[in-house]
Design a protein around this motif. Structure first.
Motif, mmCIF file in Angstrom:
data_model
loop_
_atom_site.group_PDB
_atom_site.id
_atom_site.type_symbol
_atom_site.label_atom_id
_atom_site.label_comp_id
_atom_site.label_asym_id
_atom_site.label_seq_id
_atom_site.Cartn_x
_atom_site.Cartn_y
_atom_site.Cartn_z
ATOM 1 N N ARG A 69 0.816 -1.218 0.000
ATOM 2 C CA ARG A 69 0.000 0.000 0.000
ATOM 3 C C ARG A 69 0.849 1.268 0.000
ATOM 4 N NH1 ARG A 69 -5.352 0.687 0.987
ATOM 5 N NH2 ARG A 69 -6.038 2.772 1.635
ATOM 6 N N HIS A 70 2.005 1.232 0.663
ATOM 7 C CA HIS A 70 2.830 2.424 0.832
ATOM 8 C C HIS A 70 4.155 2.252 0.086
ATOM 9 C CE1 HIS A 70 0.041 4.021 3.773
ATOM 10 N NE2 HIS A 70 0.041 2.840 4.367
ATOM 11 N N LEU A 71 4.347 3.061 -0.931
ATOM 12 C CA LEU A 71 5.516 2.943 -1.803
ATOM 13 C C LEU A 71 6.823 3.117 -1.046
ATOM 14 C CD1 LEU A 71 6.728 2.694 -4.645
ATOM 15 C CD2 LEU A 71 6.392 5.173 -4.924
ATOM 16 N N ARG A 72 6.845 4.002 -0.077
ATOM 17 C CA ARG A 72 8.097 4.288 0.627
ATOM 18 C C ARG A 72 8.637 3.079 1.380
ATOM 19 N NH1 ARG A 72 8.066 10.416 3.124
ATOM 20 N NH2 ARG A 72 7.811 11.511 1.138
ATOM 21 N N PHE A 73 7.796 2.126 1.680
ATOM 22 C CA PHE A 73 8.267 0.923 2.359
ATOM 23 C C PHE A 73 8.930 -0.041 1.382
ATOM 24 C CE2 PHE A 73 5.380 2.702 5.391
ATOM 25 C CZ PHE A 73 5.972 2.433 6.604
ATOM 26 N N ARG A 74 8.934 0.310 0.098
ATOM 27 C CA ARG A 74 9.640 -0.483 -0.908
ATOM 28 C C ARG A 74 10.748 0.336 -1.563
ATOM 29 N NH1 ARG A 74 4.347 -0.738 -2.504
ATOM 30 N NH2 ARG A 74 4.826 0.084 -4.574
ATOM 31 N N GLN A 75 11.043 1.502 -0.987
ATOM 32 C CA GLN A 75 12.070 2.367 -1.543
ATOM 33 C C GLN A 75 13.193 2.575 -0.531
ATOM 34 O OE1 GLN A 75 9.655 5.864 -2.557
ATOM 35 N NE2 GLN A 75 9.937 5.374 -4.721
ATOM 36 N N LYS A 76 14.408 2.680 -1.032
ATOM 37 C CA LYS A 76 15.545 2.986 -0.181
ATOM 38 C C LYS A 76 15.928 4.449 -0.355
ATOM 39 C CE LYS A 76 18.692 1.144 -3.731
ATOM 40 N NZ LYS A 76 19.742 0.138 -4.006
ATOM 41 N N VAL A 77 16.669 4.966 0.600
ATOM 42 C CA VAL A 77 17.115 6.354 0.554
ATOM 43 C C VAL A 77 18.529 6.392 -0.003
ATOM 44 C CG1 VAL A 77 17.603 8.425 1.904
ATOM 45 C CG2 VAL A 77 15.645 6.992 2.490
ATOM 46 N N ILE A 78 18.739 7.192 -1.048
ATOM 47 C CA ILE A 78 20.048 7.293 -1.691
ATOM 48 C C ILE A 78 20.502 8.750 -1.683
ATOM 49 C CG2 ILE A 78 19.595 5.325 -3.193
ATOM 50 C CD1 ILE A 78 19.110 7.408 -5.457
ATOM 51 N N LYS A 79 21.797 8.955 -1.841
ATOM 52 C CA LYS A 79 22.345 10.294 -2.017
ATOM 53 C C LYS A 79 22.230 10.685 -3.484
ATOM 54 C CE LYS A 79 25.645 10.280 1.820
ATOM 55 N NZ LYS A 79 27.077 10.429 2.201
ATOM 56 N N VAL A 80 21.798 11.921 -3.731
ATOM 57 C CA VAL A 80 21.689 12.399 -5.110
ATOM 58 C C VAL A 80 23.091 12.673 -5.644
ATOM 59 C CG1 VAL A 80 20.757 14.207 -6.604
ATOM 60 C CG2 VAL A 80 19.429 13.394 -4.649
ATOM 61 N N PRO A 81 23.465 12.120 -6.797
ATOM 62 C CA PRO A 81 24.817 12.312 -7.345
ATOM 63 C C PRO A 81 25.142 13.784 -7.547
ATOM 64 C CG PRO A 81 23.639 10.591 -8.542
ATOM 65 C CD PRO A 81 22.639 11.245 -7.639
ATOM 66 N N MET A 82 26.356 14.168 -7.164
ATOM 67 C CA MET A 82 26.910 15.508 -7.393
ATOM 68 C C MET A 82 26.217 16.597 -6.574
ATOM 69 S SD MET A 82 27.286 15.366 -11.547
ATOM 70 C CE MET A 82 27.933 17.043 -11.605
ATOM 71 N N ILE A 83 25.295 16.229 -5.676
ATOM 72 C CA ILE A 83 24.604 17.232 -4.865
ATOM 73 C C ILE A 83 24.773 16.850 -3.395
ATOM 74 C CG2 ILE A 83 22.457 18.469 -4.440
ATOM 75 C CD1 ILE A 83 21.472 17.523 -7.138
ATOM 76 N N PRO A 84 25.642 17.527 -2.651
ATOM 77 C CA PRO A 84 25.863 17.154 -1.250
ATOM 78 C C PRO A 84 24.650 17.436 -0.380
ATOM 79 C CG PRO A 84 27.002 19.208 -1.766
ATOM 80 C CD PRO A 84 26.467 18.673 -3.072
#
Length: 297
Positions: free
Chosen positions: A80-95
């Motif tokens: 039901r909740h997409l965020r529970f199937r998503q991981k958190v990543i760092k955006v390339p080239m953006i600190p």
């Protein structure tokens, strides 16, 4: 002076917009990827070994819960909740900027854990077991949540839910766990929350007042940008030179050399009615009363 002020206002309004669009262009190259909001990025950025930005919830049940039913409940939650199937990543080239990205290797079994309360199965052994479980960190390479089925608690069991603060807030995380329960007639104890309501993603109505406030904040941000840049650079150098000390505390756990281990502080249940009475006296919110009470325990 007037040209400087006008230039600052235009730059203050334009720079955040251009930066956001540039970040979006970087993120949209990946499928089903979205930037974290400012607050969500804050919780992710504040995380250290000493201060895990993780929310905890415990649901005690009087009877044993079949493992298959436990799996089925959280399978529905993840579907039901997409965020529970998503991981958190760092955006390339953006600190310092993070994004939610679909986990191609998502497996429900990676997030469901099992433990048992050792004999004599009393409150103290349950608390010690929970300290061991809460001490374990979340896997940063997977979606940032876990659910534990704890057997042997007072003849029944307990469900322990752990989720990162960048995924959801405290009240919503507890409502998500409660939404897994049912009434005697089989109907949900509370309706399953929609993705927008549980994750606080409902867009706010824009007004002329809010736009003016945003413009003023952007203007002040540009004026103070050199000062904040100096502060951040100084802070970074100090962090590189000195490591944060591990302070002695009665809540520090027995795990030597590991500053993340803690002893859980337990309290008896407090009636919501009593909390609201305090709220009304001091003209604050329920959350204010709860958080301030925790700070002074």
């Amino acid at each position: 002076m007037l040209p400087y002020i006008l230039t600052s206002i235009v730059a203050g309004a334009a720079v955040p917009y251009v930066l956001r669009r540039w970040c979006d262009s970087k993120v949209q190259k990946a499928r089903n990827t979205s930037l974290l909001s400012t607050v969500e990025n804050l919780f992710k950025g504040l995380e250290t070994v000493e201060r895990n930005q993780v929310l905890h919830g415990i649901l005690e049940l009087e009877q044993q819960l079949p493992v298959e039913l436990f799996k089925d409940k959280f399978r529905k939650l993840a579907e039901r909740h997409l965020r529970f199937r998503q991981k958190v990543i760092k955006v390339p080239m953006i600190p310092f900027i993070h994004a939610f990205q679909d986990d191609p290797d998502f497996e429900l079994e990676h997030h469901l854990k099992y433990a048992s309360v050792p004999s004599p199965n009393d409150d103290e052994t349950f608390k010690r077991k929970m300290e061991e479980v809460m001490y374990l960190p979340l896997d940063p390479n997977r979606p940032l949540w876990e659910a534990w089925l704890i057997d042997g608690h007072k003849g029944g069991c307990a469900i322990y839910f752990k989720v990162h603060h960048s995924v959801t807030d405290g009240i919503s995380s507890n409502l998500l766990v409660i939404s897994l329960t049912e009434n005697q007639d089989g109907s949900p104890y509370i309706p399953l929350l929609t993705s927008s309501s549980s994750m606080n993603l409902t867009p706010k109505k824009k007004t002329l007042y809010t736009q003016a406030i945003k413009l003023l904040v952007a203007f002040m941000r540009v004026l103070l940008l050199p000062f904040f840049a100096l502060v951040m650079i100084t802070k970074l150098h100090l962090e590189l030179l000195f490591s944060a000390p591990t302070f002695k505390s009665i809540l520090r756990g027995p795990y030597a050399k590991d500053s993340n281990s803690k002893i859980i502080g337990w309290s008896e249940c407090i009636s919501l009615h009593d909390i609201k009475r305090v709220k009304n006296v001091f003209k604050v919110t329920v959350n204010d009363v709860v958080t301030r009470s925790e700070e002074h325990t």
